[in-house]
Design an enzyme around this catalytic site. Structure first.
Site, PDB file in Angstrom:
ATOM      1  N   LEU A  29       0.822  -1.214   0.000  1.00 17.77           N
ATOM      2  CA  LEU A  29       0.000   0.000   0.000  1.00 17.77           C
ATOM      3  C   LEU A  29       0.859   1.269   0.000  1.00 17.77           C
ATOM      4  O   LEU A  29       1.648   1.495   0.911  1.00 17.77           O
ATOM      5  CB  LEU A  29      -0.904  -0.016   1.243  1.00 17.77           C
ATOM      6  CG  LEU A  29      -1.854   1.176   1.385  1.00 17.77           C
ATOM      7  CD1 LEU A  29      -2.789   1.263   0.208  1.00 17.77           C
ATOM      8  CD2 LEU A  29      -2.620   1.082   2.690  1.00 17.77           C
ATOM      9  N   ASP A  30       0.684   2.079  -1.019  1.00 20.95           N
ATOM     10  CA  ASP A  30       1.355   3.379  -1.110  1.00 20.95           C
ATOM     11  C   ASP A  30       2.877   3.258  -1.108  1.00 20.95           C
ATOM     12  O   ASP A  30       3.578   4.199  -0.719  1.00 20.95           O
ATOM     13  CB  ASP A  30       0.906   4.307   0.038  1.00 20.95           C
ATOM     14  CG  ASP A  30      -0.590   4.571  -0.001  1.00 20.95           C
ATOM     15  OD1 ASP A  30      -1.145   4.569  -1.108  1.00 20.95           O
ATOM     16  OD2 ASP A  30      -1.194   4.773   1.058  1.00 20.95           O
ATOM     17  N   GLU A  31       3.394   2.124  -1.530  1.00 20.93           N
ATOM     18  CA  GLU A  31       4.850   1.958  -1.506  1.00 20.93           C
ATOM     19  C   GLU A  31       5.456   1.727  -2.882  1.00 20.93           C
ATOM     20  O   GLU A  31       6.614   1.339  -2.991  1.00 20.93           O
ATOM     21  CB  GLU A  31       5.229   0.826  -0.541  1.00 20.93           C
ATOM     22  CG  GLU A  31       4.786   1.132   0.874  1.00 20.93           C
ATOM     23  CD  GLU A  31       5.569   0.397   1.951  1.00 20.93           C
ATOM     24  OE1 GLU A  31       6.279  -0.565   1.621  1.00 20.93           O
ATOM     25  OE2 GLU A  31       5.466   0.820   3.110  1.00 20.93           O
TER      26      GLU A  31
END
Lengths: 280, 280, 280, 280
Positions: free
Chosen positions: D222-224
């Site tokens: 997530l969001d990486e």
């Protein structure tokens, strides 16, 4: 319960805040926000307050006038959508940004119409069910063209602001004075650098490392009205003037929309060809 | 004629501005500047005023206390140079920036001493006729080292702020609580990103396109104290982490000096692990 | 093994990269970095490469000249500290920033001396064991004053750059032509806005919302030389011109130091009164 | 005459530029622009060239492969509009910005459709004669919902990029791997700060002085995923989290559109969960 924006400017003297806050207190008004500024050089006091409570607009206005010196300007405003006219020429970015914000409900504004000297933007504007009025300048001198626009504008009641969203013609003093401090323009340079035509080309030729955009009220000196908002972006040698123009569009639209929002929210005082703006 | 900075915070209630401005008015004080903020979520009122007039500090303080609710915090400050201690380790840029500003008379501060756990910075500090105290941590555990520093600090009277100008050791809760909200640190990342050791390396590995620096008051959670100021610069793939480190120095020093200036000018309220800062 | 910076500009034609990279390849040189730019409008090619390998400077230079067209300018530079003279007047911030960077070993430069028309900065400069030379302009006309400076400068060998760190006097064409494209100035405005005296006052009076600083090479038109670096900060109505001046100092010193660093690292081409700068 | 974008990455070794530029030279190709980068830490070479001349794509591709080492990745692209799908939820600003740019002809893209899990945006999208497909998630588990979307996507040929213009649901690994490095998301924080839900609320609670937005390729954390573009704006204590949200929208849309433009112009290499981006 009503909410009001109170805008006051006056020659500075001791006790102004005390007098104003007394009126608020005695009328049992709650201060939601309060901004003050004293221009010491010109001995001028500015204040914008947002208050709510059980009072009618006229009574609040009168109470304030009663305690303030005669030179004071008092404005008590009940927030509501303001009426705006947008003028544009052919470019889509600044107009489009306002249309999307309007559609998203971000703006305290009714867009009465978009007026252009070309028909290019009709397709975009009509998507949003906003009247598009093409008033061509072809075959007309400047005065004749403006008279047609002015006539058209009189058909709308209560225009609060005219937004020049890349309207690429210069307005005459006659036009400007009808809407003093109510015409918001976007100039595609970091004023006062690069006044006039094709500022990106001027910027390219000067070899600047930063370009910008300036939103300002229009007065009778080209690009010299009170500045509302400015923003810049970095460029380098690899930017030709068309690259600057392309990149500059993103700044132009952001700056114009920001200025428009400040105006719609009654955050701007115009004074000595400058603006005092309370953002908080 | 004296000039005072008046800082007030209190639970918000109707009439606070009225009460405060009445005190100013009745004491014939001139308001030079006035900033207010109401945190509606927490129902908290903040105000910073600069006033001048013929009154002594104690009387003004008492007059304000008399009209304000008991929960109010009132601070009346006569501007004067504050006493600061700088702590640093080996890097020169943040310390050097403060030294030059001090030399130029830009800071309302007396630098009592620079304390370091290494001797590298002695040559720089001694140029400016400021005491340099090396308190090495070698052979000492953290508590022993801090006790030596604390003992050293007690020899100075009235330390207003301790500035950590790239002091690369973590302070213990015991140390921090002695100087609560008076220790100003610069962390070399855009907090809360990259807490802890070598944030530039962390930033490089994450592949960010912007790096930053954060100045904050120190509390007992690493890099989690109230933030005072932040700034960023753009980077790209060509920046290795040492390039980020090098470029970051310029942001670090600017942000730390900005935070220090805000503190020296009594512009900061600390509240709920955040800051309310009146810049105007 | 030696490391060289290779700077080439030429009229653009097919095969330039091929020819240059062939020389590198045939001499078994490793390309550490490579930047190219073609100015299509002027049909001009620019390239900066950093290479390392077993070759002497003269041979590399000759090999490049052998394959490149006659109009090409070839520069092969072995990185070493450059000799700079700083000129200043009374302000400390820009000079101080360079002195601290120099002390920290950040600059590829030897500071030969600081020259000023006042003695105010002597105390600062002498802390750093750098010669301070006061050449007062009092009682002298511009030419006489400059002649004294020029005479003084001839006593130093090989001055690479003269840095005007807020030197508040205008240099004559005679002076400028001796050090063409080697005098780096900081002007305290966002050029081309506010050329000339007291740009902060001009900015204040115009009511701009952004102020800036510009570093440029000096040519014979006031503030119109090739721009190297620019930076800006936001201001608002609460900034008097002295506030702008104060805040502007932080931008001035950062921009001047950035420009100096670019020059010291041989990253700047000057061309048509503009700069091509390879930062990567 | 055709114009091609040539993207090459390979393990770095001496002579790569020489070999590539030889191919260009021997095929009588003109280099319009050329960007190189060597990641020394990972010994990796990246190059993007724009060339024009009389050669067919396949032949140019083959010529390059012939001279380059086997580990090299070679991509020769004839610029043309790419096919994109936009996914969104309810917010209008990011989607609207792309629609206006598309309408203005700024994007090298065909928008095949806008897919949403709500019907709110249908009115906006249909104005632009772009198919709007509502695939509600109500009554479906995550897998069932995604399967419906995936099925819908297979009906389009050759989707180059999927743009998540504030699509507020998390995609599963199964979905992501189908479109590896082809899904562009906008996260409304300055990553890696404030990963996950309601980053503005997180930012408000932390008391940051700057907020931001990050556009990145989506991977399975997530969001990486690899970051493409980031931008920030300054805030202060007066911003509640809804104010941050409101102001943040302007950054979100600008950053997403910038990232999309970079992707459409083939300027991005993805490598080690980072991006190498050639903007020039």
């Amino acid at each position: 319960m009503s909410q009001y924006r109170v805008l006051i400017d006056a020659n500075d003297e001791k006790g102004l805040v005390h007098k104003i806050s007394s009126v608020f207190f005695q009328n049992d008004l709650n201060i939601l926000s309060n901004n003050e500024f004293v221009d010491k050089e010109n001995n001028k006091f500015f204040m914008r307050s947002v208050v709510d409570g059980d009072i009618v607009l006229d009574k609040l206005y009168q109470s304030l006038c009663d305690v303030l010196p005669q030179n004071a300007n008092v404005d008590v405003i009940a927030p509501k959508n303001k009426n705006i006219i947008i003028m544009a020429t052919k470019e889509m970015h600044a107009l489009g940004d306002i249309l999307i914000r309007h559609e998203a409900g971000e703006l305290e504004a009714n867009i009465l119409a978009v007026i252009s000297n070309y028909s290019d933007l009709e397709s975009l504007v009509s998507k949003f069910n906003i009247p598009f009025i093409c008033i061509s300048h072809e075959g007309l001198n400047r005065e004749e063209h403006e008279n047609k626009i002015l006539k058209c504008l009189t058909e709308f009641e209560e225009i609060d602001y005219i937004v020049l969203a890349k309207y690429m013609r210069i307005l005459t003093p006659k036009f400007v004075e009808v809407y003093e401090n109510r015409i918001i323009n976007i100039h595609h340079s970091f004023l006062p650098a690069f006044i006039g035509a094709n500022p990106y080309k001027q910027a390219y030729e000067r070899g600047v490392k930063i370009i910008g955009a300036t939103s300002h009220f229009v007065n009778n000196n080209l690009d010299e009205g009170p500045i509302i908002a400015q923003e810049v972006i970095h460029v380098d040698h690899a930017y030709g003037w068309r690259d600057m123009q392309r990149s500059g569009k993103d700044v132009e639209k952001v700056v114009l929309s920001r200025a428009l929002k400040l105006a719609l929210e009654d955050r701007i005082f115009v004074y000595e060809n400058k603006t005092v703006i309370f953002q908080g």
